[in-house]
Design a protein around this motif. Sequence first.
Motif, PDB file in Angstrom:
ATOM      1  N   ILE A 286      10.631   3.355   1.673  1.00  0.00           N
ATOM      2  CA  ILE A 286      11.569   4.353   1.156  1.00  0.00           C
ATOM      3  C   ILE A 286      12.396   4.953   2.292  1.00  0.00           C
ATOM      4  O   ILE A 286      13.618   5.100   2.187  1.00  0.00           O
ATOM      5  CB  ILE A 286      10.810   5.456   0.395  1.00  0.00           C
ATOM      6  CG1 ILE A 286      10.234   4.885  -0.909  1.00  0.00           C
ATOM      7  CG2 ILE A 286      11.721   6.646   0.092  1.00  0.00           C
ATOM      8  CD1 ILE A 286       9.300   5.829  -1.632  1.00  0.00           C
ATOM      9  N   THR A 287      11.737   5.306   3.393  1.00  0.00           N
ATOM     10  CA  THR A 287      12.454   5.927   4.515  1.00  0.00           C
ATOM     11  C   THR A 287      13.388   4.939   5.200  1.00  0.00           C
ATOM     12  O   THR A 287      14.382   5.352   5.820  1.00  0.00           O
ATOM     13  CB  THR A 287      11.469   6.513   5.535  1.00  0.00           C
ATOM     14  OG1 THR A 287      10.563   5.481   5.973  1.00  0.00           O
ATOM     15  CG2 THR A 287      10.661   7.644   4.920  1.00  0.00           C
ATOM     16  N   GLU A 288      13.114   3.634   5.106  1.00  0.00           N
ATOM     17  CA  GLU A 288      14.030   2.645   5.657  1.00  0.00           C
ATOM     18  C   GLU A 288      15.389   2.696   4.965  1.00  0.00           C
ATOM     19  O   GLU A 288      16.420   2.410   5.575  1.00  0.00           O
ATOM     20  CB  GLU A 288      13.437   1.240   5.510  1.00  0.00           C
ATOM     21  CG  GLU A 288      12.299   0.938   6.468  1.00  0.00           C
ATOM     22  CD  GLU A 288      11.670  -0.417   6.186  1.00  0.00           C
ATOM     23  OE1 GLU A 288      12.180  -1.119   5.278  1.00  0.00           O
ATOM     24  OE2 GLU A 288      10.677  -0.766   6.853  1.00  0.00           O
ATOM     25  N   VAL A 289      15.381   3.065   3.687  1.00  0.00           N
ATOM     26  CA  VAL A 289      16.614   3.117   2.908  1.00  0.00           C
ATOM     27  C   VAL A 289      17.219   4.518   2.909  1.00  0.00           C
ATOM     28  O   VAL A 289      18.424   4.687   3.134  1.00  0.00           O
ATOM     29  CB  VAL A 289      16.364   2.649   1.464  1.00  0.00           C
ATOM     30  CG1 VAL A 289      17.640   2.749   0.626  1.00  0.00           C
ATOM     31  CG2 VAL A 289      15.825   1.224   1.446  1.00  0.00           C
ATOM     32  N   LEU A 290      16.389   5.518   2.654  1.00  0.00           N
ATOM     33  CA  LEU A 290      16.887   6.888   2.496  1.00  0.00           C
ATOM     34  C   LEU A 290      16.864   7.688   3.788  1.00  0.00           C
ATOM     35  O   LEU A 290      17.359   8.817   3.824  1.00  0.00           O
ATOM     36  CB  LEU A 290      16.072   7.616   1.421  1.00  0.00           C
ATOM     37  CG  LEU A 290      16.059   6.965   0.033  1.00  0.00           C
ATOM     38  CD1 LEU A 290      15.313   7.837  -0.950  1.00  0.00           C
ATOM     39  CD2 LEU A 290      17.472   6.687  -0.462  1.00  0.00           C
TER      40      LEU A 290
ATOM     41  N   CYS B  21      22.170   7.415  -6.229  1.00  0.00           N
ATOM     42  CA  CYS B  21      21.933   8.309  -5.080  1.00  0.00           C
ATOM     43  C   CYS B  21      21.495   9.703  -5.522  1.00  0.00           C
ATOM     44  O   CYS B  21      20.810  10.408  -4.771  1.00  0.00           O
ATOM     45  CB  CYS B  21      23.189   8.406  -4.226  1.00  0.00           C
ATOM     46  SG  CYS B  21      23.597   6.902  -3.313  1.00  0.00           S
ATOM     47  N   ARG B  22      21.895  10.133  -6.709  1.00  0.00           N
ATOM     48  CA  ARG B  22      21.488  11.439  -7.213  1.00  0.00           C
ATOM     49  C   ARG B  22      20.049  11.419  -7.722  1.00  0.00           C
ATOM     50  O   ARG B  22      19.383  12.447  -7.756  1.00  0.00           O
ATOM     51  CB  ARG B  22      22.438  11.881  -8.329  1.00  0.00           C
ATOM     52  CG  ARG B  22      23.850  12.160  -7.884  1.00  0.00           C
ATOM     53  CD  ARG B  22      23.951  13.429  -7.034  1.00  0.00           C
ATOM     54  NE  ARG B  22      23.771  14.601  -7.864  1.00  0.00           N
ATOM     55  CZ  ARG B  22      22.726  15.416  -7.814  1.00  0.00           C
ATOM     56  NH1 ARG B  22      21.745  15.174  -6.979  1.00  0.00           N
ATOM     57  NH2 ARG B  22      22.654  16.474  -8.591  1.00  0.00           N
ATOM     58  N   MET B  23      19.560  10.242  -8.143  1.00  0.00           N
ATOM     59  CA  MET B  23      18.184  10.142  -8.624  1.00  0.00           C
ATOM     60  C   MET B  23      17.209   9.862  -7.486  1.00  0.00           C
ATOM     61  O   MET B  23      16.092  10.384  -7.478  1.00  0.00           O
ATOM     62  CB  MET B  23      18.081   9.054  -9.699  1.00  0.00           C
ATOM     63  CG  MET B  23      18.767   9.417 -11.007  1.00  0.00           C
ATOM     64  SD  MET B  23      18.392   8.279 -12.365  1.00  0.00           S
ATOM     65  CE  MET B  23      19.424   6.886 -11.900  1.00  0.00           C
ATOM     66  N   LEU B  24      17.618   9.042  -6.535  1.00  0.00           N
ATOM     67  CA  LEU B  24      16.743   8.688  -5.415  1.00  0.00           C
ATOM     68  C   LEU B  24      16.972   9.662  -4.255  1.00  0.00           C
ATOM     69  O   LEU B  24      17.508   9.311  -3.202  1.00  0.00           O
ATOM     70  CB  LEU B  24      16.996   7.240  -4.980  1.00  0.00           C
ATOM     71  CG  LEU B  24      16.679   6.176  -6.034  1.00  0.00           C
ATOM     72  CD1 LEU B  24      16.972   4.792  -5.500  1.00  0.00           C
ATOM     73  CD2 LEU B  24      15.235   6.282  -6.514  1.00  0.00           C
ATOM     74  N   VAL B  25      16.561  10.888  -4.469  1.00  0.00           N
ATOM     75  CA  VAL B  25      16.665  11.959  -3.465  1.00  0.00           C
ATOM     76  C   VAL B  25      15.250  12.322  -3.023  1.00  0.00           C
ATOM     77  O   VAL B  25      14.364  12.528  -3.858  1.00  0.00           O
ATOM     78  CB  VAL B  25      17.384  13.195  -4.051  1.00  0.00           C
ATOM     79  CG1 VAL B  25      17.379  14.339  -3.061  1.00  0.00           C
ATOM     80  CG2 VAL B  25      18.809  12.827  -4.433  1.00  0.00           C
ATOM     81  N   LEU B  26      15.027  12.391  -1.725  1.00  0.00           N
ATOM     82  CA  LEU B  26      13.688  12.654  -1.207  1.00  0.00           C
ATOM     83  C   LEU B  26      13.161  14.018  -1.641  1.00  0.00           C
ATOM     84  O   LEU B  26      11.999  14.162  -2.010  1.00  0.00           O
ATOM     85  CB  LEU B  26      13.702  12.548   0.322  1.00  0.00           C
ATOM     86  CG  LEU B  26      13.851  11.118   0.879  1.00  0.00           C
ATOM     87  CD1 LEU B  26      14.126  11.158   2.377  1.00  0.00           C
ATOM     88  CD2 LEU B  26      12.606  10.300   0.591  1.00  0.00           C
TER      89      LEU B  26
ATOM     90  N   ALA C 182       0.846  -1.195   0.000  1.00  0.00           N
ATOM     91  CA  ALA C 182       0.000   0.000   0.000  1.00  0.00           C
ATOM     92  C   ALA C 182       0.878   1.240   0.000  1.00  0.00           C
ATOM     93  O   ALA C 182       2.053   1.176   0.372  1.00  0.00           O
ATOM     94  CB  ALA C 182      -0.924  -0.007   1.221  1.00  0.00           C
ATOM     95  N   PRO C 183       0.340   2.394  -0.414  1.00  0.00           N
ATOM     96  CA  PRO C 183       1.149   3.612  -0.476  1.00  0.00           C
ATOM     97  C   PRO C 183       1.827   3.990   0.840  1.00  0.00           C
ATOM     98  O   PRO C 183       2.980   4.456   0.840  1.00  0.00           O
ATOM     99  CB  PRO C 183       0.129   4.673  -0.910  1.00  0.00           C
ATOM    100  CG  PRO C 183      -0.875   3.913  -1.707  1.00  0.00           C
ATOM    101  CD  PRO C 183      -0.996   2.591  -1.018  1.00  0.00           C
ATOM    102  N   VAL C 184       1.142   3.804   1.963  1.00  0.00           N
ATOM    103  CA  VAL C 184       1.753   4.162   3.257  1.00  0.00           C
ATOM    104  C   VAL C 184       2.955   3.271   3.530  1.00  0.00           C
ATOM    105  O   VAL C 184       4.014   3.745   3.958  1.00  0.00           O
ATOM    106  CB  VAL C 184       0.711   4.050   4.391  1.00  0.00           C
ATOM    107  CG1 VAL C 184       1.386   4.238   5.749  1.00  0.00           C
ATOM    108  CG2 VAL C 184      -0.397   5.075   4.212  1.00  0.00           C
ATOM    109  N   GLN C 185       2.804   1.968   3.281  1.00  0.00           N
ATOM    110  CA  GLN C 185       3.930   1.052   3.462  1.00  0.00           C
ATOM    111  C   GLN C 185       5.040   1.340   2.450  1.00  0.00           C
ATOM    112  O   GLN C 185       6.223   1.143   2.731  1.00  0.00           O
ATOM    113  CB  GLN C 185       3.468  -0.393   3.323  1.00  0.00           C
ATOM    114  CG  GLN C 185       2.703  -0.944   4.523  1.00  0.00           C
ATOM    115  CD  GLN C 185       1.293  -0.373   4.635  1.00  0.00           C
ATOM    116  OE1 GLN C 185       0.625  -0.188   3.604  1.00  0.00           O
ATOM    117  NE2 GLN C 185       0.832  -0.098   5.841  1.00  0.00           N
TER     118      GLN C 185
END
Length: 234
Positions: free
Chosen positions: A65-69, A117-122, A57-60
Amino acid sequence: MEPDESVAMTQEVVTQYYRAPEILMGAVHYTSAVDLWSVGCIFAELLSRRILFQASAPVQQLDRITEVLGTPSFEDMPTACQGARDYIRSRPHKPAALNQFYSLSDQATHEAVHLLCRMLVLNPNKRITAADALTHPYLDEGRLRFHSCMCSCCTPGAQGRNFCGDLEPECPLPFDYNFEKSLTSVSRVKDKIYKFIQEQQHRTTSKLPLCLNPQAASLAKIQNARVASGAELP
């Protein structure tokens, strides 16, 4: 693209696994930065052969994402709705764990991880642009191979390939999908691909091949068939 920031845009966009965090956090307006996030997710998937951020689900999805970034600061959530901000604040703070990108595969070189890392920026305002991503050192080899084999901007010369001044020009016009109108059947798609390959073979004077995965099952099947028929391997 919608230049008018007062216009609300749909949040029902992009397959969930590749959906940018600003959309997951309720942004009512976003930019092409969401596409660079998707490209980053696909790049990681190509390296690891698995989906990087996969949730039910979107919340999960946001949690994954936050677990990694790591937990974003409010500065890195400029377009998040109040509900998303409250949710992020209620969750345990998590530090970024970007080093795990090196374990995606043996092909996760320093240049590959740096581009990832440059693409996966919050923060979408800090995410790399498409033009800058295309000039990244990770793509140097692929860029050279493309301009040695497939491009139409470089020309053959007496001493070899005459490369154009800019090997990664930006397209001044939006992408045109009109060519798809003629692709109304599988046979027409096959015919289009066949003619394209023929044109490239006549156009290029270089024998530098595009990279292939030597472990690919399909490549092994082709090579075995050529050996069985007595044909010379390429």
